[in-house]
Structures are given as structure tokens and as C-alpha cells.
Design a protein around this motif. Structure first.
Motif, PDB file in Angstrom:
ATOM      1  N   GLU A  91       0.890  -1.156  -0.019  1.00 35.46           N
ATOM      2  CA  GLU A  91      -0.028  -0.067   0.163  1.00 35.46           C
ATOM      3  C   GLU A  91       0.946   1.302   0.030  1.00 35.46           C
ATOM      4  OE1 GLU A  91      -2.867  -0.525   3.126  1.00 35.46           O
ATOM      5  OE2 GLU A  91      -4.163  -1.903   1.975  1.00 35.46           O
ATOM      6  N   GLN A  92       1.907   1.075   0.718  1.00 36.11           N
ATOM      7  CA  GLN A  92       2.933   2.327   0.710  1.00 36.11           C
ATOM      8  C   GLN A  92       3.508   2.588  -0.742  1.00 36.11           C
ATOM      9  OE1 GLN A  92       3.562   4.332   3.343  1.00 36.11           O
ATOM     10  NE2 GLN A  92       4.679   5.628   1.760  1.00 36.11           N
ATOM     11  N   LYS A  93       4.004   1.459  -0.985  1.00 37.80           N
ATOM     12  CA  LYS A  93       4.520   1.481  -2.642  1.00 37.80           C
ATOM     13  C   LYS A  93       3.496   2.152  -3.670  1.00 37.80           C
ATOM     14  CE  LYS A  93       8.658  -0.424  -1.907  1.00 37.80           C
ATOM     15  NZ  LYS A  93       9.815   0.509  -2.014  1.00 37.80           N
ATOM     16  N   PHE A  94       2.396   1.724  -3.394  1.00 37.48           N
ATOM     17  CA  PHE A  94       1.360   2.364  -4.580  1.00 37.48           C
ATOM     18  C   PHE A  94       0.932   3.715  -4.317  1.00 37.48           C
ATOM     19  CE2 PHE A  94      -0.153  -2.410  -5.003  1.00 37.48           C
ATOM     20  CZ  PHE A  94       0.374  -2.544  -6.243  1.00 37.48           C
ATOM     21  N   ASP A  95       1.067   3.960  -2.929  1.00 38.59           N
ATOM     22  CA  ASP A  95       0.745   5.586  -2.507  1.00 38.59           C
ATOM     23  C   ASP A  95       1.795   6.346  -3.037  1.00 38.59           C
ATOM     24  OD1 ASP A  95      -1.627   4.886  -1.209  1.00 38.59           O
ATOM     25  OD2 ASP A  95      -0.754   5.059   0.847  1.00 38.59           O
ATOM     26  N   ASN A  96       2.951   5.630  -3.071  1.00 39.50           N
ATOM     27  CA  ASN A  96       4.326   6.645  -3.700  1.00 39.50           C
ATOM     28  C   ASN A  96       4.004   6.701  -5.324  1.00 39.50           C
ATOM     29  OD1 ASN A  96       5.380   7.008  -0.954  1.00 39.50           O
ATOM     30  ND2 ASN A  96       6.848   5.311  -1.171  1.00 39.50           N
ATOM     31  N   LEU A  97       3.847   5.487  -5.741  1.00 46.46           N
ATOM     32  CA  LEU A  97       3.465   5.414  -7.168  1.00 46.46           C
ATOM     33  C   LEU A  97       2.525   6.501  -7.731  1.00 46.46           C
ATOM     34  CD1 LEU A  97       4.178   4.276 -10.077  1.00 46.46           C
ATOM     35  CD2 LEU A  97       2.385   2.452  -9.562  1.00 46.46           C
ATOM     36  N   GLU A  98       1.248   6.719  -7.014  1.00 42.24           N
ATOM     37  CA  GLU A  98       0.309   7.505  -7.293  1.00 42.24           C
ATOM     38  C   GLU A  98       0.799   9.067  -7.170  1.00 42.24           C
ATOM     39  OE1 GLU A  98      -3.349   6.754  -4.946  1.00 42.24           O
ATOM     40  OE2 GLU A  98      -4.273   8.518  -5.752  1.00 42.24           O
ATOM     41  N   LYS A  99       1.667   9.126  -6.183  1.00 42.73           N
ATOM     42  CA  LYS A  99       2.089  10.618  -5.890  1.00 42.73           C
ATOM     43  C   LYS A  99       2.885  10.896  -7.207  1.00 42.73           C
ATOM     44  CE  LYS A  99       1.888  10.686  -0.996  1.00 42.73           C
ATOM     45  NZ  LYS A  99       2.712  10.527   0.354  1.00 42.73           N
ATOM     46  N   TYR A 100       3.834   9.975  -7.478  1.00 39.11           N
ATOM     47  CA  TYR A 100       4.905  10.225  -8.635  1.00 39.11           C
ATOM     48  C   TYR A 100       4.054  10.384  -9.979  1.00 39.11           C
ATOM     49  CZ  TYR A 100       8.489   9.060 -12.102  1.00 39.11           C
ATOM     50  OH  TYR A 100       9.339   9.295 -12.905  1.00 39.11           O
ATOM     51  N   LEU A 101       3.024   9.622 -10.074  1.00 36.80           N
ATOM     52  CA  LEU A 101       2.156   9.783 -11.388  1.00 36.80           C
ATOM     53  C   LEU A 101       1.656  11.207 -11.670  1.00 36.80           C
ATOM     54  CD1 LEU A 101       0.720   6.344 -11.913  1.00 36.80           C
ATOM     55  CD2 LEU A 101       2.669   7.349 -13.293  1.00 36.80           C
ATOM     56  N   LYS A 102       1.034  11.692 -10.383  1.00 38.95           N
ATOM     57  CA  LYS A 102       0.337  12.832 -10.314  1.00 38.95           C
ATOM     58  C   LYS A 102       1.226  14.004 -10.560  1.00 38.95           C
ATOM     59  CE  LYS A 102      -3.473  12.008  -7.134  1.00 38.95           C
ATOM     60  NZ  LYS A 102      -4.226  12.052  -5.960  1.00 38.95           N
ATOM     61  N   LYS A 103       2.440  13.839  -9.936  1.00 43.30           N
ATOM     62  CA  LYS A 103       3.420  14.627 -10.316  1.00 43.30           C
ATOM     63  C   LYS A 103       3.957  15.106 -11.704  1.00 43.30           C
ATOM     64  CE  LYS A 103       7.867  15.784  -8.256  1.00 43.30           C
ATOM     65  NZ  LYS A 103       9.191  15.442  -7.355  1.00 43.30           N
ATOM     66  N   LEU A 104       4.200  13.610 -12.324  1.00 45.97           N
ATOM     67  CA  LEU A 104       4.309  13.840 -13.793  1.00 45.97           C
ATOM     68  C   LEU A 104       3.159  14.275 -14.551  1.00 45.97           C
ATOM     69  CD1 LEU A 104       5.945  10.263 -14.496  1.00 45.97           C
ATOM     70  CD2 LEU A 104       6.893  12.266 -14.569  1.00 45.97           C
ATOM     71  N   LYS A 105       2.027  13.859 -14.351  1.00 47.40           N
ATOM     72  CA  LYS A 105       1.021  14.562 -14.990  1.00 47.40           C
ATOM     73  C   LYS A 105       0.891  16.202 -14.898  1.00 47.40           C
ATOM     74  CE  LYS A 105      -3.833  13.447 -15.758  1.00 47.40           C
ATOM     75  NZ  LYS A 105      -5.177  12.613 -15.226  1.00 47.40           N
ATOM     76  N   THR A 106       1.276  16.680 -13.836  1.00 48.46           N
ATOM     77  CA  THR A 106       1.183  18.113 -13.567  1.00 48.46           C
ATOM     78  C   THR A 106       2.401  18.595 -14.481  1.00 48.46           C
ATOM     79  OG1 THR A 106       0.456  17.780 -11.267  1.00 48.46           O
ATOM     80  CG2 THR A 106       1.579  19.934 -11.878  1.00 48.46           C
ATOM     81  N   LYS A 107       3.521  17.949 -14.471  1.00 48.98           N
ATOM     82  CA  LYS A 107       4.501  18.396 -15.344  1.00 48.98           C
ATOM     83  C   LYS A 107       4.259  18.395 -16.632  1.00 48.98           C
ATOM     84  CE  LYS A 107       8.773  17.532 -12.615  1.00 48.98           C
ATOM     85  NZ  LYS A 107      10.090  16.469 -12.543  1.00 48.98           N
ATOM     86  N   GLU A 108       3.481  17.389 -17.163  1.00 46.35           N
ATOM     87  CA  GLU A 108       3.076  17.477 -18.479  1.00 46.35           C
ATOM     88  C   GLU A 108       2.110  18.448 -19.144  1.00 46.35           C
ATOM     89  OE1 GLU A 108       3.452  12.670 -19.157  1.00 46.35           O
ATOM     90  OE2 GLU A 108       1.456  13.410 -19.682  1.00 46.35           O
ATOM     91  N   LYS A 109       1.205  18.728 -17.930  1.00 45.90           N
ATOM     92  CA  LYS A 109       0.313  19.742 -18.286  1.00 45.90           C
ATOM     93  C   LYS A 109       1.023  21.374 -18.379  1.00 45.90           C
ATOM     94  CE  LYS A 109      -3.809  18.138 -16.406  1.00 45.90           C
ATOM     95  NZ  LYS A 109      -4.934  18.101 -15.171  1.00 45.90           N
ATOM     96  N   LYS A 110       2.050  21.430 -17.414  1.00 46.86           N
ATOM     97  CA  LYS A 110       2.819  22.822 -17.585  1.00 46.86           C
ATOM     98  C   LYS A 110       3.446  22.624 -18.883  1.00 46.86           C
ATOM     99  CE  LYS A 110       3.282  23.727 -12.682  1.00 46.86           C
ATOM    100  NZ  LYS A 110       4.227  23.503 -11.499  1.00 46.86           N
ATOM    101  N   HIS A 111       4.254  21.870 -19.211  1.00 49.53           N
ATOM    102  CA  HIS A 111       4.970  21.800 -20.566  1.00 49.53           C
ATOM    103  C   HIS A 111       3.867  22.004 -21.778  1.00 49.53           C
ATOM    104  CE1 HIS A 111       8.174  20.692 -23.013  1.00 49.53           C
ATOM    105  NE2 HIS A 111       7.616  19.625 -23.666  1.00 49.53           N
ATOM    106  N   HIS A 112       2.820  21.267 -21.759  1.00 47.74           N
ATOM    107  CA  HIS A 112       1.962  21.497 -22.949  1.00 47.74           C
ATOM    108  C   HIS A 112       1.550  22.923 -22.793  1.00 47.74           C
ATOM    109  CE1 HIS A 112      -0.972  20.165 -25.406  1.00 47.74           C
ATOM    110  NE2 HIS A 112      -2.070  21.003 -24.615  1.00 47.74           N
ATOM    111  N   TYR A 113       1.299  23.655 -21.901  1.00 49.71           N
ATOM    112  CA  TYR A 113       0.521  25.048 -21.935  1.00 49.71           C
ATOM    113  C   TYR A 113       1.870  26.101 -22.330  1.00 49.71           C
ATOM    114  CZ  TYR A 113      -3.578  23.643 -19.574  1.00 49.71           C
ATOM    115  OH  TYR A 113      -4.836  23.416 -19.461  1.00 49.71           O
ATOM    116  N   LYS A 114       3.033  25.555 -22.115  1.00 51.61           N
ATOM    117  CA  LYS A 114       4.353  26.216 -22.345  1.00 51.61           C
ATOM    118  C   LYS A 114       4.367  26.509 -24.006  1.00 51.61           C
ATOM    119  CE  LYS A 114       7.338  26.483 -18.518  1.00 51.61           C
ATOM    120  NZ  LYS A 114       8.538  26.100 -17.858  1.00 51.61           N
ATOM    121  N   LYS A 115       4.134  25.111 -24.681  1.00 54.59           N
ATOM    122  CA  LYS A 115       4.303  25.156 -26.114  1.00 54.59           C
ATOM    123  C   LYS A 115       3.327  26.210 -26.730  1.00 54.59           C
ATOM    124  CE  LYS A 115       6.554  20.718 -26.876  1.00 54.59           C
ATOM    125  NZ  LYS A 115       6.385  19.139 -27.410  1.00 54.59           N
ATOM    126  N   ARG A 116       2.236  26.149 -26.093  1.00 54.98           N
ATOM    127  CA  ARG A 116       1.086  27.096 -26.922  1.00 54.98           C
ATOM    128  C   ARG A 116       1.467  28.309 -27.221  1.00 54.98           C
ATOM    129  NH1 ARG A 116      -4.947  25.103 -24.739  1.00 54.98           N
ATOM    130  NH2 ARG A 116      -4.794  23.091 -25.725  1.00 54.98           N
TER     131      ARG A 116
END
Length: 116
Positions: A91-116
Motif C-alpha cells: 500500500e505504501q508503494k502504491f501510494d508513492n507511485l500515485e504521488k509520482y504519477l500525479k507529479k508527472l501529469k502536472t509537469k506534462e500539463k505545464k509543459h503542454h501550456y508552455k508550447k502554446r
């Protein structure tokens, strides 16, 4: 095997024995009643019952001609407690993975808006 937890897990390793325990959750049953759904001999069922009895998972009684088997669930609690340690680990490993994926998703959104 010299520790009791190993004996319990060895008993639980067999699907027939697990099915027997499942039937005993409904109440006391005789050897014949336990043997009904299985395509194995009565001596084979008796052998499984001896393994379960040795692991402390069942109690076999004697009432005249009837020899009821009864579930004794305490050793299952010990096994569940042992497994829960690893459940907490995963459960701790999955919680850490979920946090990491949210962080990646946020970075992708920021990168996507910068390209526009």
C-alpha cells in the motif's frame, strides 16, 4: 517445519484443504459431509483433515457414531497478521507511485501550456 506459522501455511497451500475450511465456516460437519463435493476417497479426506488438525485449524470431536469437525480460526488470524505486514508495504508503494504519477501529469500539463 518447526514453527507453527509454517505449518499453517503448508496446510493452506492445498486447495482441497482450503475448500474444507470454507465449508466449515458454515458450522460443524462430519467427514462424510465434508467429503461429498470432492472426487477423492474418504481416506484422502481423512488425510487432509489430519493435516488441518495438526495445523490447529480444525478440531475433531466424537459424539457417539458422529465425528464432527469444527473450524478453529485462531491460526488463520496469525497468518493474516503476517500477511498484513506485506499488505502495508505494498500500500505504501502504491501510494508513492500515485504521488509520482500525479507529479508527472502536472509537469506534462505545464509543459503542454508552455508550447502554446
Amino acid at each position: 517445519m518447526n514453527d507453527h506459522l509454517s505449518i499453517v501455511f503448508a496446510a493452506l497451500a492445498d486447495p482441497t484443504r482450503r475448500a474444507i475450511l470454507a465449508k466449515l465456516t458454515l458450522g460443524e460437519l462430519s467427514v462424510n459431509e465434508l467429503a461429498k463435493p470432492f472426487a477423492i476417497s474418504a481416506p484422502a479426506i481423512t488425510k487432509h483433515l489430519k493435516v488441518l488438525e495438526h495445523a490447529g485449524l480444525i478440531i475433531r470431536g466424537r459424539e457417539a457414531q458422529w465425528r464432527p469437525c469444527k473450524l478453529k480460526a485462531e491460526p488463520l488470524k496469525d497468518a493474516a497478521d503476517w500477511i498484513d505486514v506485506y499488505r502495508d508495504f505494498w500500500e505504501q508503494k502504491f501510494d508513492n507511485l500515485e504521488k509520482y504519477l500525479k507529479k508527472l501529469k502536472t509537469k506534462e500539463k505545464k509543459h503542454h501550456y508552455k508550447k502554446r
